[in-house]
Enzyme design. Sequence first.
Site, PDB file in Angstrom:
ATOM      1  N   THR A  15     137.497 -11.370 104.785  1.00 55.32           N
ATOM      2  CA  THR A  15     138.997 -10.656 105.380  1.00 55.32           C
ATOM      3  C   THR A  15     140.014 -11.060 104.201  1.00 55.32           C
ATOM      4  O   THR A  15     139.801 -12.055 103.382  1.00 55.32           O
ATOM      5  CB  THR A  15     139.450 -11.468 106.486  1.00 55.32           C
ATOM      6  OG1 THR A  15     139.448 -13.092 106.410  1.00 55.32           O
ATOM      7  CG2 THR A  15     138.321 -11.234 107.701  1.00 55.32           C
ATOM      8  N   GLY A  16     141.041 -10.165 104.125  1.00 60.31           N
ATOM      9  CA  GLY A  16     141.822 -10.446 102.946  1.00 60.31           C
ATOM     10  C   GLY A  16     141.490 -10.527 101.622  1.00 60.31           C
ATOM     11  O   GLY A  16     141.672 -11.301 100.752  1.00 60.31           O
ATOM     12  N   SER A  17     140.348  -9.467 101.238  1.00 59.04           N
ATOM     13  CA  SER A  17     139.692  -9.591 100.050  1.00 59.04           C
ATOM     14  C   SER A  17     140.083  -8.378  99.047  1.00 59.04           C
ATOM     15  O   SER A  17     139.596  -8.020  98.007  1.00 59.04           O
ATOM     16  CB  SER A  17     138.303  -9.447 100.302  1.00 59.04           C
ATOM     17  OG  SER A  17     137.915  -8.057 101.001  1.00 59.04           O
ATOM     18  N   GLY A  20     142.459 -11.866  94.590  1.00 56.55           N
ATOM     19  CA  GLY A  20     142.496 -13.326  94.248  1.00 56.55           C
ATOM     20  C   GLY A  20     141.200 -13.845  94.690  1.00 56.55           C
ATOM     21  O   GLY A  20     140.259 -13.333  94.431  1.00 56.55           O
ATOM     22  N   ILE A  21     141.304 -15.031  95.688  1.00 57.93           N
ATOM     23  CA  ILE A  21     139.925 -15.552  96.090  1.00 57.93           C
ATOM     24  C   ILE A  21     139.145 -14.777  96.835  1.00 57.93           C
ATOM     25  O   ILE A  21     137.888 -14.572  96.674  1.00 57.93           O
ATOM     26  CB  ILE A  21     140.380 -16.753  96.991  1.00 57.93           C
ATOM     27  CG1 ILE A  21     140.943 -18.039  95.963  1.00 57.93           C
ATOM     28  CG2 ILE A  21     138.927 -17.662  97.578  1.00 57.93           C
ATOM     29  CD1 ILE A  21     141.559 -19.167  96.557  1.00 57.93           C
ATOM     30  N   GLY A  22     139.724 -13.870  97.842  1.00 57.60           N
ATOM     31  CA  GLY A  22     139.150 -12.968  98.589  1.00 57.60           C
ATOM     32  C   GLY A  22     138.166 -11.888  97.842  1.00 57.60           C
ATOM     33  O   GLY A  22     136.825 -11.561  97.931  1.00 57.60           O
ATOM     34  N   TYR A 156     152.051 -24.370 106.628  1.00 53.72           N
ATOM     35  CA  TYR A 156     150.762 -24.201 105.913  1.00 53.72           C
ATOM     36  C   TYR A 156     149.601 -25.086 105.965  1.00 53.72           C
ATOM     37  O   TYR A 156     148.513 -24.748 106.480  1.00 53.72           O
ATOM     38  CB  TYR A 156     150.986 -23.636 104.578  1.00 53.72           C
ATOM     39  CG  TYR A 156     149.657 -23.485 103.643  1.00 53.72           C
ATOM     40  CD1 TYR A 156     149.189 -22.016 103.832  1.00 53.72           C
ATOM     41  CD2 TYR A 156     149.274 -24.426 102.724  1.00 53.72           C
ATOM     42  CE1 TYR A 156     147.697 -21.890 103.069  1.00 53.72           C
ATOM     43  CE2 TYR A 156     148.030 -24.105 101.888  1.00 53.72           C
ATOM     44  CZ  TYR A 156     147.424 -22.814 102.096  1.00 53.72           C
ATOM     45  OH  TYR A 156     146.329 -22.734 101.336  1.00 53.72           O
TER      46      TYR A 156
END
Length: 266
Positions: A15-17, A20-22, A156
């Site tokens: 998810t959220g890829s 960045g990191i995803g 957060y």
Amino acid sequence: MTVTIDLAGRTALVTGSTQGIGAAIATGLARAGARVAVNGRTAATVKRAADALRTDVPGADVVEIDADVASDEGAARTLELLPTVDILINNLGIFGPTPALEISDDEWRRYFEVNVLAGVRLTRAYLPAMIQRGWGRVQYIASDSAVAIPAEMIHYGVSKTALLGVSRGFAKTAAGTGVTVNSVLAGPTHTEGIEDFVSDLVGEGVPWDHAQREFMRLHRPQSLLQRLIEPEEIANMVTYLASPLASATTGAAVRVDGGYVDAIVP
């Protein structure tokens, strides 16, 4: 001894890829042979990220999932497009500084909806079939902020702390089934926009290697690595945890934080 990570025949959702990191995780899993679903909120960003992944990993089997998985509707669309996965990487997350006394109830709720409940919802949907098949991997991308709560964004940090409990709880649900559930504590990472942020703090025109070390020395002195972590370094750990090689690691909070958290465990 040669260590080989082979995820051929496995389907992974990150998810959220789209960046960045995803995006780095999606690339790492694809290189290991997995069929990878790239996820983001808009078709355009998902297509751009998926095309980049196909370029980086020729022959990669990439699925495009344009859905806001932080919503009931987006989760339902994701399940419709991808009914079954072997590897679920709950990477989606938001962050931003806000003085503690100014964080509204609505903002608290938004952080928990995106950073916590999105992953819980998908885990609840995908985990039963993993258990039935006797194999699966679920991971939550947490943060050093889960343990070292940042004063400038406690909402957060607390949402990431919740992920540690969530992953431990679901690991107990999957106990003895061949399914593992873990969280990954990512430290300060070199993602989009960070170079401008570092330049603002350290000064423009400073060579990047020196600038980031000065940034870490002055603003992130807890780090033992004393440089920003590259997204690929986090992806390496996630790819390993997704593999059969990590079959005995479950219910854990695994650190890729460059020694940022001043603790022996986790």
